[in-house]
Design a protein around this motif. Structure first.
Motif, PDB file in Angstrom:
ATOM      1  N   ASN A  34       0.817  -1.224   0.000  1.00  0.00           N
ATOM      2  CA  ASN A  34       0.000   0.000   0.000  1.00  0.00           C
ATOM      3  C   ASN A  34       0.846   1.268   0.000  1.00  0.00           C
ATOM      4  O   ASN A  34       0.493   2.261  -0.639  1.00  0.00           O
ATOM      5  N   ILE A  35       1.982   1.226   0.696  1.00  0.00           N
ATOM      6  CA  ILE A  35       2.860   2.406   0.686  1.00  0.00           C
ATOM      7  C   ILE A  35       3.427   2.632  -0.700  1.00  0.00           C
ATOM      8  O   ILE A  35       3.513   3.773  -1.177  1.00  0.00           O
ATOM      9  N   LEU A  36       3.807   1.565  -1.392  1.00  0.00           N
ATOM     10  CA  LEU A  36       4.324   1.731  -2.744  1.00  0.00           C
ATOM     11  C   LEU A  36       3.279   2.336  -3.666  1.00  0.00           C
ATOM     12  O   LEU A  36       3.592   3.196  -4.496  1.00  0.00           O
ATOM     13  N   LEU A  37       2.029   1.928  -3.530  1.00  0.00           N
ATOM     14  CA  LEU A  37       0.957   2.524  -4.337  1.00  0.00           C
ATOM     15  C   LEU A  37       0.859   4.024  -4.098  1.00  0.00           C
ATOM     16  O   LEU A  37       0.728   4.815  -5.043  1.00  0.00           O
ATOM     17  N   LYS A  38       0.923   4.428  -2.841  1.00  0.00           N
ATOM     18  CA  LYS A  38       0.833   5.855  -2.511  1.00  0.00           C
ATOM     19  C   LYS A  38       2.036   6.617  -3.047  1.00  0.00           C
ATOM     20  O   LYS A  38       1.893   7.725  -3.588  1.00  0.00           O
TER      21      LYS A  38
END
Length: 275
Positions: free
Chosen positions: A257-261
């Protein structure tokens, strides 16, 4: 401004997968671009400006040469552009095995590093960067790069190999085949196959497949945000979410999820440019 993937001419398609043409002006400021691990070996020309690369795993930063050979990446990088009123880059992304064929250098010697292409290949590459900077159109930039590349393939160093086709197969269908089966397709023993695969691709077939699967899973989730991560993991053959998250930790240094953000804040998205 432009951020676009462009197909090569028919003559170069056996060697070049695509070009990435990027032209951003200074109004967007100095943004960090996350660059998670992917299957990619490339030659980059910086017509104007340039980039610093920061390796999160190794913890070091360096200024990338004006013309640079990018060996196979094995960990996440962060890129940041520097100086000048605008940024202009043309990246040549090679087909699996093509960089080895053109340069004749074992690709494992180039892995996880960016090399000064003018020193490694030919000083003429600085001239190509100048021609790209002085071109009157994006089409002319591609023409100048293709003139150089066509000259290189006339004197190709190494012949094609079944391993190149296997590299392409694993790029499209990672983690679907056993090492024994892959080796049999190349008419080699498993040990010979691993050695020759690393020579041409820069890394062994198992790591190559893992990187390919990780990045495909990430792109799939980006394209279909309504899916949960467990569904994505199962679709790509991971045993569970934790198995997928482990690859994200290794190849992106963060959770899924952090990579998506982070990826949603890359420069070309901020200025609404489409690939």
């Amino acid at each position: 401004m432009i951020f676009r993937e462009i197909m090569p001419s028919l003559t170069l398609r056996p060697f070049v997968q695509n070009y990435l043409l990027v032209n951003l002006n200074s109004t967007i400021g100095h943004h960090i671009k996350p660059y998670p691990t992917r299957i990619e070996q490339a030659l980059a020309f910086f017509g104007r400006g340039g980039i610093y690369s920061h390796d999160l795993t190794a913890g070091h930063s360096f200024k990338v040469a004006r013309s640079a050979v990018f060996g196979q990446q094995v960990s996440r990088l962060n890129f940041q552009n520097y100086y000048g009123p605008d940024f202009l880059m043309l990246m040549v992304i090679f087909q699996p095995g093509a960089m080895y064929r053109l340069l004749g250098i074992p690709n494992h010697e180039l892995t996880a590093a960016y090399h000064d292409a003018s020193a490694l290949i030919h000083p003429e590459l600085l001239k190509v960067s100048d021609q790209i900077a002085d071109a009157n159109s994006y089409e002319e930039m591609i023409e100048r790069a293709e003139e150089f590349l066509i000259g290189k393939i006339r004197n190709v160093k190494k012949e094609s190999s079944p391993i190149d086709k296997i590299g392409l197969l694993l790029q499209k269908n990672p983690a679907q085949f056993s090492l024994d089966w892959l080796a049999s397709q190349a008419c080699l023993s498993p040990r010979q196959f691993e050695r020759k695969f690393s020579e041409r691709m820069g890394i062994g077939p198992k790591l190559y497949s893992r990187i390919s699967r990780f990045y495909q899973a990430f792109q799939y989730k980006e394209a279909q945000p309504h899916l949960d991560w467990l569904s994505v993991a199962v679709h790509f053959g991971y045993s569970d979410y934790d198995h997928l998250a482990k690859d994200f930790k290794q190849f992106a240094s963060v959770t899924p999820n952090i990579l998506l953000k982070e990826n949603a804040q890359r420069p070309e998205i901020i200025v609404d440019l489409q690939v």
